[in-house]
Design a protein around this motif. Structure first.
Motif, short mmCIF file in Angstrom:
data_model
loop_
_atom_site.label_atom_id
_atom_site.label_comp_id
_atom_site.label_asym_id
_atom_site.label_seq_id
_atom_site.Cartn_x
_atom_site.Cartn_y
_atom_site.Cartn_z
N PRO A 264 -8.37 -25.11 53.59
CA PRO A 264 -9.24 -23.94 53.80
C PRO A 264 -10.38 -23.90 52.80
N LYS A 265 -11.50 -23.35 53.22
CA LYS A 265 -12.68 -23.30 52.36
C LYS A 265 -13.19 -21.87 52.23
N LEU A 266 -13.71 -21.56 51.06
CA LEU A 266 -14.38 -20.28 50.85
C LEU A 266 -15.81 -20.37 51.37
N ARG A 267 -16.30 -19.27 51.90
CA ARG A 267 -17.65 -19.27 52.45
C ARG A 267 -18.67 -18.70 51.47
N ALA A 268 -18.22 -18.39 50.26
CA ALA A 268 -19.12 -17.86 49.24
C ALA A 268 -18.59 -18.28 47.89
N ALA A 269 -19.36 -17.97 46.84
CA ALA A 269 -18.93 -18.31 45.49
C ALA A 269 -17.65 -17.56 45.14
N VAL A 270 -16.81 -18.16 44.30
CA VAL A 270 -15.53 -17.55 43.92
C VAL A 270 -15.80 -16.31 43.06
N PRO A 271 -15.23 -15.15 43.44
CA PRO A 271 -15.38 -13.94 42.60
C PRO A 271 -14.43 -14.00 41.41
N VAL A 272 -14.97 -13.89 40.19
CA VAL A 272 -14.14 -14.00 38.99
C VAL A 272 -14.21 -12.78 38.09
N GLY A 273 -15.16 -11.85 38.31
CA GLY A 273 -15.27 -10.68 37.44
C GLY A 273 -15.68 -11.07 36.03
N ASP A 274 -15.18 -10.32 35.04
CA ASP A 274 -15.48 -10.63 33.65
C ASP A 274 -14.22 -10.53 32.82
#
Length: 458
Positions: A264-274
């Protein structure tokens, strides 16, 4: 400049003494800032159900099945129930304790006088006793606060296990998909090599090529065939892991019908927060903070042993001879030899220092894991792009070499080399796609999965 992180509520006053506060848990400002700026990641918050970012219904079903039936989670739920029961026990110890006692005896002993030898005597009593430990020095309250912190820590440990179970399930699915794709690529390349070997054998029979070309084609074919078995074994391994994560015997995995032909692939950049969001979200950090609170509360328990204990007791009862009522206070104090109590206090303070150091370890480990996972993910994404370009060029190289051979402009060995390059590039691309997906799972696992405890247990 330092910033107070996850402040722990003060342990309230009990009687004439106050339970000790734990040391402040603090993190440097640099730890609460942004992570490394990379094009593959964004500062968007990490969603609780991060696996849904893949928009894969089959993966969603597998995750839900693991969360519902995982054996390790059942152990963690039982441990949490035990911790909460210990909290109820500690709270109940602060209340008056009552018991009801009864007894009855019949005595027809032969030692009685002869005039009453045939008349047995009966004695009975019924009593209600009560005792209350007056918690003047906060021993019981500190114990209850420690039990509450222990229950919160156990809840955080359960959340940590949920993160692990979800990550392991997604990783097993990713491995299954990646192995399936690699096996399919390998089969396609084997079919191509079989056709090439057949053509070379025909050319050899016609006297157009030498035995060297035949051996070259056969060697390439067998080398390509050798790549298939490891991928099939990896696929079976992933299925067995999925079964056990769902609390089922591995043998049942052979009946699974999981259709997945590519990771499976993500369609956007990985959300990582801070960093600040990470420290608040990671269950292991919350667990370490609650362990520190429990250790601080147990200092209050140990310190209260330096002072007298006061217990009020009483009883009312109905005896054979009539009604009886008694009341008596009890004061106990280990004095003047207080060395054991002071040793226990020193031990509790040392445990608190160790818990504070454990919190520091958890914070540093969390930050390192995220930064390391980010670097690994970004590096593999860049490598994947280069491999994709290499795959495209190798396919073009193979087509042009085949055309040159058909025209008789070059030797057949050039075509064999081109096909080998194409096979290697295709497999490298498939394996890199798998590593990219595995790196994403490792990053989400390091980020903590998004679980947060809804308040303390008590």
């Amino acid at each position: 400049m330092i910033r107070r992180f996850a402040p722990i509520a003060a342990l309230a006053v009990a009687g004439c003494m106050t339970a000790p506060l734990p040391p402040p848990t603090i993190a440097p400002a640099s730890a609460t800032g942004a992570f490394a700026t990379l094009p593959t990641a964004s500062i968007a918050p990490v969603p609780d159900d991060w696996w849904r970012l893949y928009d894969d219904p089959a993966l969603e079903r597998l995750v839900q099945a693991s969360l519902a039936a995982n054996a390790d989670l059942r152990v963690a739920y039982a441990n949490l129930d035990g911790a909460r029961a210990a909290l109820r026990q500690a709270r109940a110890a602060r209340l008056p304790q009552t018991t009801i006692e009864s007894a009855g005896t019949i005595d027809d002993s032969a030692t009685q006088p002869s005039a009453s030898s045939n008349v047995p005597t009966t004695d009975y009593d019924l009593a209600l006793t009560a005792s209350w430990d007056i918690d003047l020095f906060g021993r019981l309250r500190s114990g209850a606060l420690a039990a509450g912190a222990d229950a919160d820590a156990q809840a955080a440990a359960l959340d940590s296990l949920r993160v692990a179970v979800v990550a392991d399930t997604v990783l097993a699915y990713v491995d299954l998909c990646g192995a399936t794709r690699a096996a399919n690529v390998s089969r396609e390349l084997i079919a191509v090599q079989e056709r090439s070997a057949s053509v070379v054998r025909d050319q050899f029979a016609a006297g157009e090529v030498s035995p060297l070309e035949v051996s070259q084609a056969a060697s390439l074919l067998e080398s390509t065939r050798a790549t298939l078995a490891p991928f099939e074994a990896a696929r079976a391994n992933a299925l067995y892991r999925i079964a056990t994560l769902q609390g089922r015997p591995p043998a049942e995995a052979r009946g699974f019908n999981i259709v997945c032909n590519a990771p499976p692939k993500l369609r956007a950049a990985v959300p990582v927060g801070d960093g600040q969001a990470l420290l608040l979200r990671r269950p292991d950090i919350r667990e370490a903070e609650r362990r520190l609170a429990a250790a601080a509360a147990r200092i209050g328990v140990a310190r209260a042993d330096l002072y007298p204990r006061v217990n009020l007791g009483g009883a009312v009862g109905l005896l054979t001879g009539g009604f009886v009522a008694t009341a008596s206070p009890l004061i106990s104090w280990a004095f003047p030899n207080q060395a054991p109590a002071r040793a226990r206090l020193a031990q509790a303070r040392a445990t608190e220092r160790a818990a504070l150091a454990g919190w520091d370890v958890a914070v540093l480990r969390a930050l390192r894991e995220v930064e390391t996972a980010l670097a690994a993910y970004d590096g593999e994404v860049r490598r994947n792009r280069a491999l994709d370009a290499a795959r495209i060029q190798s396919a073009l190289y193979a087509r042009r070499a085949a055309a040159r051979v058909r025209l008789g402009d070059t030797a057949s060995l050039i075509q064999f080399d081109a096909e080998r390059a194409r096979a290697q590039a295709a497999l490298a691309q498939a394996q890199s796609d798998l590593i990219v997906a595995q790196s994403q799972v490792a990053l989400f696992r390091a980020l903590g999965g998004g679980w947060q405890t809804n308040g303390p247990a008590g």
